[in-house]
Design an enzyme around this catalytic site. Structure first.
Site, PDB file in Angstrom:
ATOM      1  N   THR A  36      48.602  39.331  47.483  1.00  0.00           N
ATOM      2  CA  THR A  36      47.368  39.545  48.229  1.00  0.00           C
ATOM      3  C   THR A  36      47.612  39.203  49.688  1.00  0.00           C
ATOM      4  OG1 THR A  36      46.331  38.563  46.271  1.00  0.00           O
ATOM      5  CG2 THR A  36      44.883  39.058  48.145  1.00  0.00           C
ATOM      6  N   PRO A  37      47.503  40.170  50.592  1.00  0.00           N
ATOM      7  CA  PRO A  37      47.664  39.831  52.011  1.00  0.00           C
ATOM      8  C   PRO A  37      46.622  38.776  52.379  1.00  0.00           C
ATOM      9  CG  PRO A  37      47.683  42.213  51.693  1.00  0.00           C
ATOM     10  CD  PRO A  37      47.266  41.596  50.384  1.00  0.00           C
ATOM     11  N   ARG A  38      47.086  37.651  52.791  1.00  0.00           N
ATOM     12  CA  ARG A  38      46.198  36.506  52.942  1.00  0.00           C
ATOM     13  C   ARG A  38      46.287  35.952  54.358  1.00  0.00           C
ATOM     14  NH1 ARG A  38      47.783  31.540  51.759  1.00  0.00           N
ATOM     15  NH2 ARG A  38      49.682  32.414  50.865  1.00  0.00           N
ATOM     16  N   HIS A  62      52.613  38.249  40.101  1.00  0.00           N
ATOM     17  CA  HIS A  62      51.925  37.818  41.321  1.00  0.00           C
ATOM     18  C   HIS A  62      52.864  36.885  42.051  1.00  0.00           C
ATOM     19  CE1 HIS A  62      47.971  39.409  40.384  1.00  0.00           C
ATOM     20  NE2 HIS A  62      48.320  39.195  39.136  1.00  0.00           N
ATOM     21  N   GLU A  92      39.116  40.276  31.882  1.00  0.00           N
ATOM     22  CA  GLU A  92      39.819  39.029  31.582  1.00  0.00           C
ATOM     23  C   GLU A  92      38.876  37.976  31.012  1.00  0.00           C
ATOM     24  OE1 GLU A  92      43.496  38.387  34.208  1.00  0.00           O
ATOM     25  OE2 GLU A  92      41.883  38.976  35.544  1.00  0.00           O
TER      26      GLU A  92
HETATM   27  C1  LIG Z   1      45.978  35.483  34.945  1.00  0.00           C
HETATM   28  N1  LIG Z   1      45.625  36.713  35.485  1.00  0.00           N
HETATM   29  C2  LIG Z   1      45.197  37.023  36.729  1.00  0.00           C
HETATM   30  N2  LIG Z   1      44.076  37.743  36.849  1.00  0.00           N
HETATM   31  C3  LIG Z   1      43.589  38.086  38.052  1.00  0.00           C
HETATM   32  N3  LIG Z   1      44.165  37.733  39.203  1.00  0.00           N
HETATM   33  C4  LIG Z   1      45.282  37.007  39.141  1.00  0.00           C
HETATM   34  C5  LIG Z   1      45.856  36.622  37.900  1.00  0.00           C
HETATM   35  N4  LIG Z   1      46.958  35.903  38.164  1.00  0.00           N
HETATM   36  C6  LIG Z   1      47.066  35.810  39.524  1.00  0.00           C
HETATM   37  N5  LIG Z   1      46.056  36.481  40.097  1.00  0.00           N
HETATM   38  C7  LIG Z   1      45.768  36.656  41.515  1.00  0.00           C
HETATM   39  O1  LIG Z   1      46.969  36.534  42.236  1.00  0.00           O
HETATM   40  C8  LIG Z   1      46.857  35.531  43.240  1.00  0.00           C
HETATM   41  C9  LIG Z   1      48.169  34.815  43.361  1.00  0.00           C
HETATM   42  O2  LIG Z   1      49.176  35.637  43.848  1.00  0.00           O
HETATM   43  P1  LIG Z   1      49.207  36.251  45.330  1.00  0.00           P
HETATM   44  O3  LIG Z   1      48.618  35.236  46.287  1.00  0.00           O
HETATM   45  O4  LIG Z   1      48.414  37.501  45.272  1.00  0.00           O
HETATM   46  O5  LIG Z   1      50.647  36.489  45.602  1.00  0.00           O
HETATM   47  C10 LIG Z   1      45.717  34.629  42.768  1.00  0.00           C
HETATM   48  O6  LIG Z   1      45.016  34.040  43.846  1.00  0.00           O
HETATM   49  C11 LIG Z   1      44.821  35.579  42.016  1.00  0.00           C
HETATM   50  O7  LIG Z   1      43.916  36.170  42.908  1.00  0.00           O
END
Ligand SMILES: CNc1ncnc2c1ncn2[C@@H]1O[C@H](COP(=O)(O)O)[C@@H](O)[C@H]1O
Length: 325
Positions: free
Chosen positions: A129-131, A42, A235
């Site tokens: 995530t496109p934010r 991520h 999870e």
């Molecule tokens: C531990 N496992 C996980 N399970 C679920 N979602 C996760 C995660 N780890 C991260 N994120 C998701 O990724 C976002 C951050 O990266 P991006 O803003 O998308 O680049 C978090 O806000 C969460 O929604």
């Protein structure tokens, strides 16, 4: 980029006990040198505390974010400091406050890609995530990340695949808290950039939120248009319901599962390989095999990684490395 002190130490206790010349045994140097595929990163969860600190400093210099504490003081310093409940608020409450314009998003993306490259990752699928933020639309966010990824993929640093550092592909995530129309927008953006770096969509986010059935139309549209699909599932025990499982399986995802975010849990991919070697008694060839199996399930061709793995194996053969550590 320096990792959070302490966490690495803790998780690689045994590695410091092994002293060797590089590649002669499975140790820290070996797992770093091993060319690897990272298929679950991520973007915002992979930003080091140091990079967050730099972003914070820039803001503070401009007189912004004055109430936010220095990331070096507040980001968890070991995985024991975070659990599935305290994990998700770190994004909204902290990291996203530092990532809300094109400049900061691009700075963080650059730094994350560089960190993975330094850790020996040769093929990276970066999910994000496109934010929307105060100054960016979802489309502008994707454009900002996409530009940085494009620059990395174009930069060869040399003539051959071996010289190239890292190939990066993007996966756009639908967050479980999104409305169905927002999920459709994510799919529109993924389709817009399909073919140039965007290879799939993901379902992520706080597992206690959202009803995944509402995303079925968006996800099936993405799949029908040739995008790959990966999802986070189960999870927390409460969400591992029959309904959620049957819904997700009906989408026929290409991959399931997740790993921990390196920016928060402090364990780079090389360290995960080292832990696997220590706990399952794996030797050098086993680890090469693990990396090859990751290379076989990438969403795009990973030619650079495969070339690097071939060369790496040649080096092992020349060094006559036994398949034991
Ligand atoms: C531990 N496992 C996980 N399970 C679920 N979602 C996760 C995660 N780890 C991260 N994120 C998701 O990724 C976002 C951050 O990266 P991006 O803003 O998308 O680049 C978090 O806000 C969460 O929604």
């Amino acid at each position: 980029m320096p990792r959070t002190p302490g966490a690495d130490e803790q998780r690689t206790k045994a590695s410091s006990q092994i002293t060797s010349t590089p590649l002669s045994v499975v140790d820290k140097a070996f797992v770093k040198a091993l060319p690897k595929a990272e298929l679950h990163a991520h973007l915002s969860g992979s930003i080091s505390a140091q990079t967050l600190h730099e972003l914070w400093e820039r803001r503070v210099t401009k007189g912004e974010c004055l109430k936010l504490q220095d990331p070096l003081d507040v980001m968890p310093s070991s995985r024991e400091d975070v659990n599935i409940v305290s994990f998700f608020p770190i994004f909204d409450g902290y990291i996203y406050q530092l990532l809300n314009d094109v400049e900061s998003i691009q700075y963080a993306t650059e730094s994350v890609i560089a960190d993975f490259a330094r850790d020996g990752v040769a093929y990276l699928e970066l999910r994000t995530t496109p934010r929307e933020s105060l100054s960016t639309s979802r489309a502008a966010y994707v454009e900002a990340v996409h530009q940085v990824v494009g620059r990395h993929n174009l930069f060869t640093g040399g003539e051959s695949d071996q010289d190239r550092g890292i190939e990066v592909r993007l996966i756009l995530s639908i967050d479980r808290s999104m409305a169905p129309e927002q999920a459709e927008e994510v799919v529109d953006l993924a389709l817009k950039h399909k073919g140039d770096y965007v290879v799939g969509v993901d379902l992520c986010g706080n597992p206690i939120k959202g009803d995944v059935t509402s995303f079925t139309p968006a996800i099936l549209r993405a799949k029908a248009q040739g995008l790959h699909l990966t999802v986070h599932f189960a999870e927390v025990p409460g969400t591992a319901t029959e309904l959620e499982l049957s819904t997700i399986l009906s989408w026929q995802p290409d991959r399931l599962g997740h790993t921990d975010d390196v920016g928060i849990f402090g364990s780079p991919l090389s360290n995960e390989y080292l832990l696997a070697a220590m706990n399952f008694d794996l030797g050098a060839q086993d680890l090469v095999g693990l990396s090859r199996s990751a290379a076989s399930i990438t969403f795009a061709d990973c030619r650079v990684l495969k070339t690097k793995l071939d060369r790496f194996e040649d080096t092992l053969r020349l060094a006559d490395v036994p398949d034991q550590h």
